[in-house]
Write a protein that holds these residues in place. Structure first.
Motif, PDB file in Angstrom:
ATOM      1  N   PRO A 430       0.825  -1.221   0.000  1.00  0.00           N
ATOM      2  CA  PRO A 430       0.000   0.000   0.000  1.00  0.00           C
ATOM      3  C   PRO A 430       0.858   1.270   0.000  1.00  0.00           C
ATOM      4  O   PRO A 430       1.910   1.314   0.625  1.00  0.00           O
ATOM      5  CB  PRO A 430      -0.811  -0.112   1.291  1.00  0.00           C
ATOM      6  N   ILE A 431       0.355   2.275  -0.708  1.00  0.00           N
ATOM      7  CA  ILE A 431       1.076   3.531  -0.881  1.00  0.00           C
ATOM      8  C   ILE A 431       0.281   4.669  -0.241  1.00  0.00           C
ATOM      9  O   ILE A 431      -0.927   4.794  -0.465  1.00  0.00           O
ATOM     10  CB  ILE A 431       1.320   3.814  -2.374  1.00  0.00           C
ATOM     11  N   ALA A 432       0.985   5.496   0.541  1.00  0.00           N
ATOM     12  CA  ALA A 432       0.388   6.691   1.148  1.00  0.00           C
ATOM     13  C   ALA A 432       0.941   7.911   0.420  1.00  0.00           C
ATOM     14  O   ALA A 432       2.135   8.196   0.508  1.00  0.00           O
ATOM     15  CB  ALA A 432       0.717   6.759   2.637  1.00  0.00           C
ATOM     16  N   LEU A 433       0.090   8.627  -0.324  1.00  0.00           N
ATOM     17  CA  LEU A 433       0.515   9.789  -1.094  1.00  0.00           C
ATOM     18  C   LEU A 433       0.546  11.040  -0.225  1.00  0.00           C
ATOM     19  O   LEU A 433      -0.339  11.248   0.623  1.00  0.00           O
ATOM     20  CB  LEU A 433      -0.429  10.010  -2.273  1.00  0.00           C
ATOM     21  N   SER A 434       1.510  11.916  -0.486  1.00  0.00           N
ATOM     22  CA  SER A 434       1.652  13.130   0.328  1.00  0.00           C
ATOM     23  C   SER A 434       0.424  14.014   0.236  1.00  0.00           C
ATOM     24  O   SER A 434      -0.117  14.465   1.258  1.00  0.00           O
ATOM     25  CB  SER A 434       2.904  13.899  -0.101  1.00  0.00           C
ATOM     26  N   GLU A 435      -0.037  14.295  -1.009  1.00  0.00           N
ATOM     27  CA  GLU A 435      -1.145  15.248  -1.148  1.00  0.00           C
ATOM     28  C   GLU A 435      -2.429  14.734  -0.524  1.00  0.00           C
ATOM     29  O   GLU A 435      -3.267  15.518  -0.060  1.00  0.00           O
ATOM     30  CB  GLU A 435      -1.361  15.618  -2.620  1.00  0.00           C
ATOM     31  N   VAL A 436      -2.602  13.406  -0.499  1.00  0.00           N
ATOM     32  CA  VAL A 436      -3.824  12.831   0.086  1.00  0.00           C
ATOM     33  C   VAL A 436      -3.874  13.113   1.583  1.00  0.00           C
ATOM     34  O   VAL A 436      -4.942  13.398   2.139  1.00  0.00           O
ATOM     35  CB  VAL A 436      -3.905  11.322  -0.207  1.00  0.00           C
ATOM     36  N   GLN A 437      -2.722  13.070   2.244  1.00  0.00           N
ATOM     37  CA  GLN A 437      -2.709  13.382   3.681  1.00  0.00           C
ATOM     38  C   GLN A 437      -3.101  14.855   3.893  1.00  0.00           C
ATOM     39  O   GLN A 437      -3.802  15.185   4.857  1.00  0.00           O
ATOM     40  CB  GLN A 437      -1.333  13.101   4.287  1.00  0.00           C
ATOM     41  N   GLY A 438      -2.677  15.716   2.968  1.00  0.00           N
ATOM     42  CA  GLY A 438      -3.097  17.120   3.034  1.00  0.00           C
ATOM     43  C   GLY A 438      -4.586  17.274   2.828  1.00  0.00           C
ATOM     44  O   GLY A 438      -5.242  18.078   3.507  1.00  0.00           O
ATOM     45  N   TYR A 439      -5.148  16.533   1.876  1.00  0.00           N
ATOM     46  CA  TYR A 439      -6.594  16.583   1.651  1.00  0.00           C
ATOM     47  C   TYR A 439      -7.339  16.149   2.914  1.00  0.00           C
ATOM     48  O   TYR A 439      -8.369  16.746   3.280  1.00  0.00           O
ATOM     49  CB  TYR A 439      -7.007  15.667   0.500  1.00  0.00           C
ATOM     50  N   VAL A 440      -6.846  15.082   3.558  1.00  0.00           N
ATOM     51  CA  VAL A 440      -7.500  14.588   4.781  1.00  0.00           C
ATOM     52  C   VAL A 440      -7.427  15.645   5.876  1.00  0.00           C
ATOM     53  O   VAL A 440      -8.426  15.916   6.564  1.00  0.00           O
ATOM     54  CB  VAL A 440      -6.855  13.267   5.241  1.00  0.00           C
ATOM     55  N   PHE A 441      -6.250  16.257   6.042  1.00  0.00           N
ATOM     56  CA  PHE A 441      -6.100  17.322   7.043  1.00  0.00           C
ATOM     57  C   PHE A 441      -7.078  18.454   6.758  1.00  0.00           C
ATOM     58  O   PHE A 441      -7.788  18.935   7.667  1.00  0.00           O
ATOM     59  CB  PHE A 441      -4.664  17.836   7.025  1.00  0.00           C
TER      60      PHE A 441
END
Length: 699
Positions: A430-441
């Motif tokens: 599984p891959i955790a993308l940087s921008e997705v963590q920003g979207y979640v925040f």
């Protein structure tokens, strides 16, 4: 662009520049609805010869006008028709599920002429995935063609047992009509005389009766009225920067033609020709870009995505409860479950983007009632983030393909080679993308604000605490001190994927970054490594995976740049934002209709031109939305519908002396702003109209 496309709602026509649909064309030309090609051949000939193209214009998107003329024809050495005697003007548009075409024939020969006009048609009812060469499988078969006076009907029974048909009619008595799809007209014209032949083409799905199309002139008037209403409901831009003006005008026209309504309000499909269907990520981002111009598009998008929100755990479709879809398809391959797009949920970012759009929509409109209406959908999306998105309870949202016919990389860079380590190895999931963590925040802090406005303080506090913990762990896990930049992702072993890419640029919009790291990210994005002069590359020059000709590994995507521009503006880095905007504006002059395409190659601007990507979609919704973001960025416009405030910090581009934006819908009223350059560096601005009830704050 080697094709012409027109669209209205769910029907679009894709032809060559002459207005024809040659068989076996590499672009898969045809008339499409519901992922099925209802016209696979359309050729016009004079005396059996293909005409010569004079001009071809589809600038209006909903109407195409094509001028042709005849070649010289002879029989046994005897002149039959002198060259350039006949002007052929083809005008076509779509309304209420019907394609209308008028063929106007005018004689410019000094004497009377007679000739044969022939139109050749066929319908293969091919599924879009078959047309694109992505899929084969069990398919249906044609069930015959019926030829009658002034009409042709093609029919098909799909593998899904759905009957499909194409009805073609015309308003002039033909010389002959054949079941192979050929229609012949004998035309005689005096000098200067014109004659019109009008065609209608109507797709049919299922057993419903084909209704009689309304008159062509009435259809055109109704279509123009639709566009007039759209114009009245949309913000207006006036500037002395001519290229920016044309870009904005083109963007609004393209966005309008890409709108579709599935019963929950208008929303933008992803793009033409291949993606004229609902896309979670694309539709949500395009709606975010549209907020300053028409926020109701966001409402239609939000409701459409809510209607298709995941309900069950279904690995075939990569579906989980609360997840927002990636893409829905309607053809026979989808109906027979030979592909998982019914809908398919293989996207990691659509769910937080759904929540982000709800938050931003309320900031522009103050419409907290929509939050209450969609409370189950909001809760479901938040639960998906925490339960299914965060697969291993490490606070990061990751993706992993479950479906055998799904998508491997499930962020916006979804090609198979897009997540690559600095040594050239592809990252494992599984891959955790940087921008997705920003979207979640951004989603969690934004929903927390909405919950607080509704008096739900306990839930608001919980979401803010979750966001704070995510921010802290993100900085620890993703920051690369040696590069002063964030990794694009963490791979399945929690190792940094350290390639320098544009993805961390989206973090600027999230509010997740400390000032020093936001500055470092901004500086990297406009460095020579990342900025080509025409835009920010998806991957930095010199990286192992860098390829300026690639889809995601060095190309330039206007929508990607627009998300970064908005973040630069929001964090007060307007000089950086202006530099990126100028590059994209300069690039637009190298594309047809000065339209920003889906993407273009990442070559340095020093070569003197922007290099097209060979199969970029155009028009593409989030590319059309990019110039609209330019306007929001230049105004520094960020409303707060909860606090009843409008934040403004207007600037102008170099060489730009005035910008007026009127009819911006905020809250229950209208805001209009004028920005002027009074000296070489002095910028002044004024509010021309403010009926929003919100307080304007100069930042």
């Amino acid at each position: 662009m080697e094709y012409r496309v027109i669209k209205e709602n769910d029907l679009f026509l894709l032809t060559d520049t002459k207005g024809n649909i040659p068989e076996d064309h590499p672009y898969g030309l045809g008339l499409y609805t519901k992922d099925t090609r209802f016209l696979s051949k359309l050729d016009l000939k004079i005396n059996g010869q293909e005409p010569v193209l004079l001009s071809s214009d589809a600038a209006e998107n909903y109407m195409a006008t094509i001028l042709l003329t005849n070649v010289q024809t002879e029989i046994d050495g005897k002149l039959e028709l002198w060259r350039e005697s006949v002007e052929v003007k083809r005008t076509r548009y779509i309304y209420d599920g019907v394609l209308y075409e008028r063929i106007q024939l005018t004689n410019y020969y000094p004497k009377q002429i007679a000739f044969e006009l022939s139109v050749h048609m066929d319908a293969d009812f091919a599924d879009m995935f078959v047309v694109r060469g992505f899929q084969t499988g069990e398919l249906g078969k044609g069930t015959g063609t019926e030829a009658a006076d002034r009409s042709l009907s093609f029919s098909y029974l799909g593998a899904d047992q759905v009957r499909r048909a194409t009805s073609v009619t015309w308003d002039r008595q033909e010389q002959s009509v054949h079941e192979n799809g050929d229609v012949f007209f004998r035309v005689s014209l005096n000098h200067g005389e014109s004659e019109n032949i009008r065609f209608t083409v109507q797709p049919q799905i299922g057993e419903a009766c084909v209704t009689e199309p309304i008159k062509p002139e009435d259809a055109l008037e109704q279509l123009k009225h639709i566009y007039k209403v759209w114009d009245q409901q949309t913000a207006k831009v006036q500037t002395d920067h001519e290229l920016l003006q044309r870009l904005v005008d083109r963007g609004l026209k393209d966005m309008k033609v890409l709108l579709t309504d599935l019963g929950y309000g208008s929303f933008p499909v992803a793009g033409l020709p291949w993606f004229g269907v609902p896309f979670g990520r694309d539709s949500l981002i395009a709606s975010l870009q549209m907020l300053p111009f028409n926020a109701q598009i966001a409402k239609g998008t939000i409701r459409t995505m809510a209607a298709w929100q995941g309900k069950a755990v279904d690995p075939w479709r990569d579906e989980q409860p609360g997840k927002i879809m990636h893409e829905i398809r309607y053809g026979e391959l989808a109906n027979t479950k030979q592909i998982p797009f019914t809908p398919y949920y293989g996207t990691v970012d659509a769910t937080p983007l759904f929540l982000m759009l709800i938050v931003e929509y309320v900031r522009w409109t103050g419409d907290l009632a929509l939050v209450q209406e969609l409370e189950p959908n909001i809760i479901g999306a938040l639960e998906w983030i925490d339960r299914y998105g965060d697969r291993d309870d490490d606070l990061f949202v990751e993706y992993h393909q479950e479906s055998s016919k799904g998508i491997a990389n499930q962020g916006w860079k979804d090609s198979g080679d897009s997540i690559v380590h600095r040594n050239g190895e592809y990252a494992n999931t599984p891959i955790a993308l940087s921008e997705v963590q920003g979207y979640v925040f951004q989603a969690k802090t934004g929903i927390a604000d909405l919950y607080e406005a509704l008096g739900r303080n306990e839930e608001s506090t919980r979401l803010r605490d979750e966001a704070r913990r995510l921010k802290s762990k993100f900085d620890e896990a993703f920051w690369m001190d040696e590069h002063q930049y964030y990794a694009i992702a963490l791979d399945g072993s929690k190792h940094q994927v350290g390639t320098i890419t544009s993805n961390p640029g989206h973090l600027l919009l999230s509010g997740m970054l400390d000032e020093s790291r936001a500055e470092a990210v901004a500086d990297m994005l406009i460095s020579h490594k990342m900025f080509s002069g025409f835009g920010i590359r998806t991957m930095g020059a010199g990286e192992a995976g860098y390829n300026p000709m690639s889809y995601h590994d060095g190309s330039i995507w206007p929508h990607d740049n627009s998300m970064i521009i908005l973040g630069l503006s929001k964090t007060g880095r307007q000089q950086h934002a202006n530099q990126v905007m100028k590059g994209l504006i300069d690039s637009a002059g190298h594309f047809e209709y000065e339209r920003l395409p889906e993407l273009f190659c990442g070559y340095d601007s020093s070569i003197g031109k922007a290099v097209p990507y060979p199969v970029a979609c155009s028009p593409q919704a989030w590319a059309a939305g990019a110039p609209l973001v330019f306007i929001q960025s230049l105004l520094g416009l960020f409303p707060d519908g909860v606090g009843k405030e409008i934040h403004l910090s207007p600037v102008l581009l170099d060489g730009m002396n005035e910008l007026t934006v009127s009819n911006i819908a905020i809250g229950s009223g209208i805001l209009s702003i004028r920005v002027e350059r009074s000296g070489e560096s002095d910028i002044s601005w004024s509010v021309l109209e403010n009926t929003t009830g919100y307080r304007v704050i100069a930042d």
